[in-house]
Enzyme design. Structure first.
Site, PDB file in Angstrom:
ATOM      1  N   GLY A   1      10.171 -27.997   6.780  1.00  0.00           N
ATOM      2  CA  GLY A   1      10.329 -26.924   5.814  1.00  0.00           C
ATOM      3  C   GLY A   1      11.082 -27.333   4.570  1.00  0.00           C
ATOM      4  N   HIS A   2      11.759 -26.368   3.963  1.00  0.00           N
ATOM      5  CA  HIS A   2      12.441 -26.555   2.681  1.00  0.00           C
ATOM      6  C   HIS A   2      13.523 -27.627   2.773  1.00  0.00           C
ATOM      7  CE1 HIS A   2      13.594 -25.344  -1.329  1.00  0.00           C
ATOM      8  NE2 HIS A   2      14.830 -25.071  -0.959  1.00  0.00           N
ATOM      9  N   PHE A   3      14.241 -27.643   3.888  1.00  0.00           N
ATOM     10  CA  PHE A   3      15.285 -28.643   4.108  1.00  0.00           C
ATOM     11  C   PHE A   3      14.826 -29.656   5.153  1.00  0.00           C
ATOM     12  CE2 PHE A   3      17.867 -25.080   2.413  1.00  0.00           C
ATOM     13  CZ  PHE A   3      18.458 -25.743   1.347  1.00  0.00           C
TER      14      PHE A   3
ATOM     15  N   ASP B   1       7.217 -25.679   3.511  1.00  0.00           N
ATOM     16  CA  ASP B   1       8.206 -25.053   2.640  1.00  0.00           C
ATOM     17  C   ASP B   1       7.648 -23.750   2.075  1.00  0.00           C
ATOM     18  OD1 ASP B   1      10.086 -24.358   0.723  1.00  0.00           O
ATOM     19  OD2 ASP B   1      10.206 -26.358  -0.155  1.00  0.00           O
TER      20      ASP B   1
END
Length: 282
Positions: free
Chosen positions: A261-263, A235
């Site tokens: 990652g972030h999602f 992320d």
């Protein structure tokens, strides 16, 4: 899964709900720039065992989008709205799943109403200074140096289709698992009249969360909520040390890091669903 609307202070809030009311309840608070849509698959995998609820904040998803003169787009005020949502649904004791913007909203709720929280499920939501990733540091540098031109350019990029896509695919282990409809839906919501202004107004308010970190850390130390951390290690907003930092204040915390990652739920929803089931069943 049911798709519902409820009136909160003359605002129509959209929310997704599934599962039986006599089961354990999980309230899922979404991140930015998305909506309750980010939890749709996860809720489908949890509904056989739990009562799962995910609202869209004002200005997001299918909820009403009042103008900035009609509604204060701050984390404090969105928390007030979510608190009213909790009371309107009669939620008394639940697990709280938080990601990104769901973190500052969720921790405001938890610190003010600790009796509601049965446990925390944290996915890339930071309350420690050591958790800032590359993109967060870049934004912070622009603010610290008062570089308004670069900050403005960065914010404008965030609301483009390419900028939204970057937030989904950057750090992903397998980009082919990222559903393009996720960031295309976010983009479609942002194209509605006035929504970009609401998005950027709340983005500019994010700095008010940093002064709350000590208060939220004290909540963790004092109340010791059972906590499950599931974290995408790549992320660019919230780095792996942010997830590890929860062990500083919590005695009963379970950490799971994913190559994402972030999602990261886009890639690892089945795995996270299994971890949640094990966590709650303990």
């Amino acid at each position: 899964m049911k798709n519902k609307f409820i009136k909160i202070d003359d605002l129509s809030l959209f929310y997704r709900e599934a599962g039986e009311h006599n089961e354990e309840t999980i309230l899922l608070l979404h991140g930015n720039p998305t909506s309750s849509h980010m939890y749709k698959e996860l809720m489908g995998l949890l509904q056989d065992k739990y009562h799962v609820i995910a609202p869209d904040y004002p200005g997001y998803g299918f909820s009403d989008r009042p103008t900035t003169s009609e509604y204060e787009y701050s984390f404090e005020n969105i928390t007030n709205t979510v608190n009213q949502f909790i009371d309107a649904l009669g939620l008394k004791n639940f697990y709280l799943f938080i990601q990104d913007y769901g973190g500052p909203v969720g921790f405001r709720i938890a610190t003010k109403r600790p009796e509601l929280i049965k446990g925390l499920i944290i996915q890339n939501a930071n309350v420690y200074a050591e958790g800032f990733g590359e993109w967060a540091m870049e934004i912070g540098g622009y603010i610290q140096n008062n570089d308004l031109e670069k900050l403005s350019a960065y914010k404008k990029h965030l609301v483009t289709l390419e900028g939204l896509k970057e937030q989904y695919v950057t750090g992903a282990k397998d980009v082919s698992l990222i559903d393009p409809s996720s960031y295309y839906l976010d983009y479609a919501f942002l194209q509605r009249p006035g929504v970009e202004e609401l998005f950027l107004t709340l983005f500019d308010n994010y700095g008010t969360n940093f002064e709350k970190y000590e208060e939220w850390q004290n909540y963790l130390k004092t109340h010791q909520p059972r906590t499950l951390v599931v974290w995408g290690t790549n992320d660019k907003f919230f780095s792996k040390p942010g997830g590890e930092a929860y062990t500083k204040d919590l005695k009963d915390v379970e950490l799971h890091f994913f190559d994402g990652g972030h999602f990261m739920l886009e890639e690892y929803t089945p795995e996270v669903a299994q971890l949640i089931k094990k966590f709650i069943s303990k």
